[in-house]
Write an enzyme that holds these catalytic residues in place. Structure first.
Site, PDB file in Angstrom:
ATOM      1  N   TYR A  22       0.846  -0.999  -0.189  1.00 41.56           N
ATOM      2  CA  TYR A  22       0.035  -0.540  -0.232  1.00 41.56           C
ATOM      3  C   TYR A  22       0.562   1.476   0.235  1.00 41.56           C
ATOM      4  O   TYR A  22       0.686   2.373   0.601  1.00 41.56           O
ATOM      5  CB  TYR A  22      -0.872  -0.232   1.374  1.00 41.56           C
ATOM      6  CG  TYR A  22      -2.136   0.961   0.909  1.00 41.56           C
ATOM      7  CD1 TYR A  22      -3.244   0.446   0.305  1.00 41.56           C
ATOM      8  CD2 TYR A  22      -2.266   1.965   2.044  1.00 41.56           C
ATOM      9  CE1 TYR A  22      -4.412   1.049   0.194  1.00 41.56           C
ATOM     10  CE2 TYR A  22      -3.284   3.412   1.689  1.00 41.56           C
ATOM     11  CZ  TYR A  22      -4.046   2.244   0.980  1.00 41.56           C
ATOM     12  OH  TYR A  22      -5.427   3.183   0.882  1.00 41.56           O
ATOM     13  N   SER A  24       3.077   3.836  -2.950  1.00 37.93           N
ATOM     14  CA  SER A  24       2.994   4.541  -4.161  1.00 37.93           C
ATOM     15  C   SER A  24       1.679   4.191  -5.043  1.00 37.93           C
ATOM     16  O   SER A  24       0.951   4.584  -5.517  1.00 37.93           O
ATOM     17  CB  SER A  24       4.340   4.801  -4.764  1.00 37.93           C
ATOM     18  OG  SER A  24       4.421   5.744  -5.677  1.00 37.93           O
ATOM     19  N   HIS A 105       5.763  -3.551 -12.983  1.00 38.63           N
ATOM     20  CA  HIS A 105       6.498  -3.450 -13.481  1.00 38.63           C
ATOM     21  C   HIS A 105       6.923  -4.907 -13.411  1.00 38.63           C
ATOM     22  O   HIS A 105       6.837  -5.747 -12.776  1.00 38.63           O
ATOM     23  CB  HIS A 105       7.492  -2.328 -13.064  1.00 38.63           C
ATOM     24  CG  HIS A 105       8.631  -2.383 -12.879  1.00 38.63           C
ATOM     25  ND1 HIS A 105       9.574  -1.762 -14.162  1.00 38.63           N
ATOM     26  CD2 HIS A 105      10.016  -2.524 -12.097  1.00 38.63           C
ATOM     27  CE1 HIS A 105      10.637  -1.648 -14.352  1.00 38.63           C
ATOM     28  NE2 HIS A 105      11.512  -1.943 -13.293  1.00 38.63           N
ATOM     29  N   ASP A 188      11.820   0.820 -18.699  1.00 38.58           N
ATOM     30  CA  ASP A 188      11.644   1.989 -17.927  1.00 38.58           C
ATOM     31  C   ASP A 188      12.768   2.026 -16.811  1.00 38.58           C
ATOM     32  O   ASP A 188      12.757   3.377 -16.056  1.00 38.58           O
ATOM     33  CB  ASP A 188      10.519   0.801 -16.359  1.00 38.58           C
ATOM     34  CG  ASP A 188      10.026   1.577 -15.530  1.00 38.58           C
ATOM     35  OD1 ASP A 188       9.181   2.891 -16.129  1.00 38.58           O
ATOM     36  OD2 ASP A 188      10.082   1.707 -14.627  1.00 38.58           O
ATOM     37  N   GLU A 224      17.361  29.426 -10.812  1.00 38.27           N
ATOM     38  CA  GLU A 224      17.088  29.227 -11.651  1.00 38.27           C
ATOM     39  C   GLU A 224      16.955  27.775 -12.416  1.00 38.27           C
ATOM     40  O   GLU A 224      16.638  27.057 -14.196  1.00 38.27           O
ATOM     41  CB  GLU A 224      18.481  29.555 -12.428  1.00 38.27           C
ATOM     42  CG  GLU A 224      18.512  30.043 -13.471  1.00 38.27           C
ATOM     43  CD  GLU A 224      18.180  30.703 -14.981  1.00 38.27           C
ATOM     44  OE1 GLU A 224      17.301  31.956 -13.957  1.00 38.27           O
ATOM     45  OE2 GLU A 224      17.466  30.239 -15.380  1.00 38.27           O
TER      46      GLU A 224
HETATM   47  N1  LIG Z   1       6.233   4.367  -6.922  1.00 37.68           N
HETATM   48  C1  LIG Z   1       6.061   4.447  -8.769  1.00 37.68           C
HETATM   49  O1  LIG Z   1       5.431   5.212  -9.200  1.00 37.68           O
HETATM   50  C2  LIG Z   1       5.758   3.537  -9.667  1.00 37.68           C
HETATM   51  C3  LIG Z   1       6.684   1.792  -9.241  1.00 37.68           C
HETATM   52  N2  LIG Z   1       6.206   0.809  -9.866  1.00 37.68           N
HETATM   53  C4  LIG Z   1       5.823  -0.255  -9.839  1.00 37.68           C
HETATM   54  O2  LIG Z   1       5.242  -1.124  -8.791  1.00 37.68           O
HETATM   55  C5  LIG Z   1       5.973  -1.935  -7.952  1.00 37.68           C
HETATM   56  C6  LIG Z   1       5.263  -1.426  -6.352  1.00 37.68           C
HETATM   57  O3  LIG Z   1       6.274  -0.195  -6.676  1.00 37.68           O
HETATM   58  P1  LIG Z   1       6.165   1.281  -5.021  1.00 37.68           P
HETATM   59  O4  LIG Z   1       4.638   1.419  -5.117  1.00 37.68           O
HETATM   60  O5  LIG Z   1       7.178   2.279  -5.643  1.00 37.68           O
HETATM   61  O6  LIG Z   1       6.150   0.337  -3.941  1.00 37.68           O
HETATM   62  P2  LIG Z   1       6.418   1.080  -2.229  1.00 37.68           P
HETATM   63  O7  LIG Z   1       8.341   1.047  -2.119  1.00 37.68           O
HETATM   64  O8  LIG Z   1       5.205   2.800  -2.244  1.00 37.68           O
HETATM   65  O9  LIG Z   1       5.686  -0.278  -1.388  1.00 37.68           O
HETATM   66  C7  LIG Z   1       5.623  -0.404  -0.300  1.00 37.68           C
HETATM   67  C8  LIG Z   1       4.336  -0.865   0.829  1.00 37.68           C
HETATM   68  O10 LIG Z   1       4.582  -1.968   0.200  1.00 37.68           O
HETATM   69  C9  LIG Z   1       4.507  -2.496   1.470  1.00 37.68           C
HETATM   70  N3  LIG Z   1       5.162  -4.011   1.837  1.00 37.68           N
HETATM   71  C10 LIG Z   1       6.514  -4.147   1.390  1.00 37.68           C
HETATM   72  N4  LIG Z   1       7.074  -5.121   1.975  1.00 37.68           N
HETATM   73  C11 LIG Z   1       5.490  -5.549   2.368  1.00 37.68           C
HETATM   74  C12 LIG Z   1       5.635  -7.500   1.778  1.00 37.68           C
HETATM   75  N5  LIG Z   1       6.448  -8.372   2.309  1.00 37.68           N
HETATM   76  N6  LIG Z   1       3.962  -7.965   1.806  1.00 37.68           N
HETATM   77  C13 LIG Z   1       3.516  -6.844   1.498  1.00 37.68           C
HETATM   78  N7  LIG Z   1       3.320  -5.549   1.259  1.00 37.68           N
HETATM   79  C14 LIG Z   1       4.905  -4.841   1.969  1.00 37.68           C
HETATM   80  C15 LIG Z   1       5.123  -1.585   2.283  1.00 37.68           C
HETATM   81  O11 LIG Z   1       4.131  -1.482   3.687  1.00 37.68           O
HETATM   82  P3  LIG Z   1       5.365  -1.133   4.971  1.00 37.68           P
HETATM   83  O12 LIG Z   1       4.165   0.718   5.529  1.00 37.68           O
HETATM   84  O13 LIG Z   1       5.097  -1.658   6.327  1.00 37.68           O
HETATM   85  O14 LIG Z   1       6.433  -0.663   4.366  1.00 37.68           O
HETATM   86  C16 LIG Z   1       3.972  -0.389   1.732  1.00 37.68           C
HETATM   87  O15 LIG Z   1       2.881  -0.521   2.225  1.00 37.68           O
HETATM   88  C17 LIG Z   1       6.866  -1.678  -7.798  1.00 37.68           C
HETATM   89  O16 LIG Z   1       7.105  -2.954  -8.770  1.00 37.68           O
HETATM   90  C18 LIG Z   1       7.874  -0.492  -8.597  1.00 37.68           C
HETATM   91  O17 LIG Z   1       8.536  -1.512 -10.042  1.00 37.68           O
HETATM   92  C19 LIG Z   1       5.420   0.829 -11.447  1.00 37.68           C
HETATM   93  C20 LIG Z   1       5.269   2.773 -11.552  1.00 37.68           C
HETATM   94  C21 LIG Z   1       5.300   3.606 -11.062  1.00 37.68           C
HETATM   95  C1  LIG Z   2      10.246   6.968 -13.001  1.00 38.56           C
HETATM   96  C2  LIG Z   2      10.478   6.099 -11.717  1.00 38.56           C
HETATM   97  C3  LIG Z   2       9.304   5.072 -12.565  1.00 38.56           C
HETATM   98  O1  LIG Z   2       9.665   4.513 -13.161  1.00 38.56           O
HETATM   99  C4  LIG Z   2       8.265   5.673 -12.543  1.00 38.56           C
HETATM  100  C5  LIG Z   2       7.127   6.938 -11.505  1.00 38.56           C
HETATM  101  O2  LIG Z   2       7.468   4.914 -13.157  1.00 38.56           O
HETATM  102  C6  LIG Z   2       9.438   4.343 -10.646  1.00 38.56           C
HETATM  103  O3  LIG Z   2       9.881   2.789 -11.069  1.00 38.56           O
HETATM  104  O4  LIG Z   2       9.005   4.903 -10.116  1.00 38.56           O
HETATM  105 MG   LIG Z   3       7.855   4.198 -14.572  1.00 37.25          MG
HETATM  106 MG   LIG Z   4      10.258   2.193 -12.351  1.00 41.10          MG
END
Ligand SMILES: NC(=O)C1=CN([C@@H]2O[C@H](COP(=O)(O)OP(=O)(O)OC[C@H]3O[C@@H](n4cnc5c(N)ncnc54)[C@H](OP(=O)(O)O)[C@@H]3O)[C@@H](O)[C@H]2O)C=CC1
Ligand SMILES: CC[C@](O)(C(C)=O)C(=O)O
Ligand SMILES: [Mg+2]
Ligand SMILES: [Mg+2]
Length: 339
Positions: A22, A24, A105, A188, A224
């Protein structure tokens, strides 16, 4: 390109979805699917600090294993390096034939850290934007474009489900493109390293350092090289590079042609090709996972150093004086990259 008219929302509305993680992307997918009329539960470990947030936002939270057992669409949105262990411990033992395994991803499939069984559908809906903006755009009736890929079509219905899912998070309002896990993962990683995150951050920092080391005021250098970037990028977003050149002065446009290629020259492109090579041959993935498995000492050092850069302190002070420049995200801690 796929748009809303190319997908049937009732397909995902007829399934039971588990969003694991839960952060990003996790909060964006879970909330937007819920608002699209889909049955959603969130899977988080006992003691996860995200549990309270998901519950406060009206979602039911169970453990990842319980979520996978209850659901037939399992969405893996924990951090990439955590997904391998999450898959082994909570997902694999509870998967049944006909389930769908969904990624945001392709990292773990592309580099072979997760190998799903033959009987499940495996697809990806990868938003081309940060999760907090994915949710913000959905809430405002818009969307962030998505890449959609099917790695495994065990049921013969994986594409219908993938497009329906993409519609549920608002992605098809902006447009979906059919791709593969390999193309999404490699482009990506390249985009975020060479251009969007690594390239832009290094360009801003180098510009700021050049001006301040020459004796100019840090506040002038910040406006800037960082603050104005958003205003310039807004024009590029609206109308491409041409629209930016249309709005800036002829002096700036001429300087762009003369000096841009002196900064980003053929040697930069050669190094971009090296970066792409490290991605496609697995060097980057292996280095990232080895550091994470060792407790992420290299990652922690990178974060510490970047947060201590003077540009962050100057920016914090200046943003504090501009009432309209404020974070849309209540849980963002000023100056910290950690979530
Ligand atoms: N960030 C982005 O904007 C983008 C991400 N992605 C992809 O989306 C996927 C998620 O990335 P992102 O959203 O950045 O991840 P985050 O780092 O934001 O994920 C953190 C969340 O995952 C939870 N978590 C950690 N370990 C576990 C576990 N073992 N089981 C269940 N939940 C867990 C955390 O809980 P706690 O709060 O307890 O730590 C927290 O809720 C990745 O594959 C990423 O590459 C794709 C496009 C863009
Ligand atoms: C640009 C970073 C990204 O690929 C995204 C937001 O699309 C990520 O892994 O967070
Ligand atoms: Mg991306
Ligand atoms: Mg990425």
């Amino acid at each position: 390109m796929f748009y809303d008219d190319n997908a049937d929302l009732s397909v995902i509305q007829g399934r039971h979805v588990a969003v694991l993680g839960y952060g990003s992307q996790g909060h964006a997918h879970a909330l937007s699917l819920r608002d699209s009329g889909v049955d959603v539960r969130v899977g988080l470990p006992e003691g996860s600090k995200s549990r309270a947030k998901a519950e406060a936002q009206g979602l039911r939270v169970v453990t990842p294993a319980e979520a996978v057992e209850e659901a037939d669409v399992i969405v893996v949105l924990a951090p990439d390096p955590a997904q391998r262990k999450l898959y082994k411990e909570a997902i694999e033992p509870n998967l049944v034939d006909g389930d769908a395994l969904v990624f945001g991803h392709g990292f773990n499939i592309r580099f072979g850290y997760i190998k799903p069984p033959a009987g499940v559908d495996v697809f990806m809906v990868a938003p081309k934007g940060p999760g907090h903006l994915v949710r913000r755009e959905y809430s405002e009736g818009r969307g962030v474009p998505v890449l959609v890929a099917v790695e495994q079509d065990a049921t013969g219905k994986a594409w219908d489900l993938a497009l329906s899912y993409a519609k549920g998070i608002g992605g098809l309002r902006a447009g979906g493109i059919k791709t593969t896990f390999t193309e999404e993962t490699e482009t990506d990683l390249f985009g975020e390293q060479a251009v969007l995150c690594g390239g832009v951050s290094a360009l801003i920092t180098a510009g700021y350092e050049t001006l301040t080391e020459a004796g100019y005021q840090p506040e002038v250098a910040y406006f800037e090289c960082l603050h104005e970037l958003k205003l310039i990028v807004d024009l590029i977003y609206e109308g491409g590079i041409a629209k930016q050149r249309w709005s800036v002065s002829d002096t700036a446009e001429y300087g762009d042609y003369v000096s841009g290629p002196r900064i980003i020259d053929a040697s930069v492109k050669a190094r971009m090709k090296e970066v792409l090579g490290d991605i496609t041959d697995g060097t980057f993935a292996a280095r990232f996972i080895a550091d994470q498995d060792a407790g992420a000492p290299e990652f922690a050092e990178f974060r510490k150093k970047s947060q201590e850069h003077p540009i962050e302190a100057v920016g914090k002070e200046l943003r504090g004086l501009m009432a309209w420049v404020k974070s849309h995200d209540d849980d963002y801690v000023e100056g910290s990259a950690a979530r």
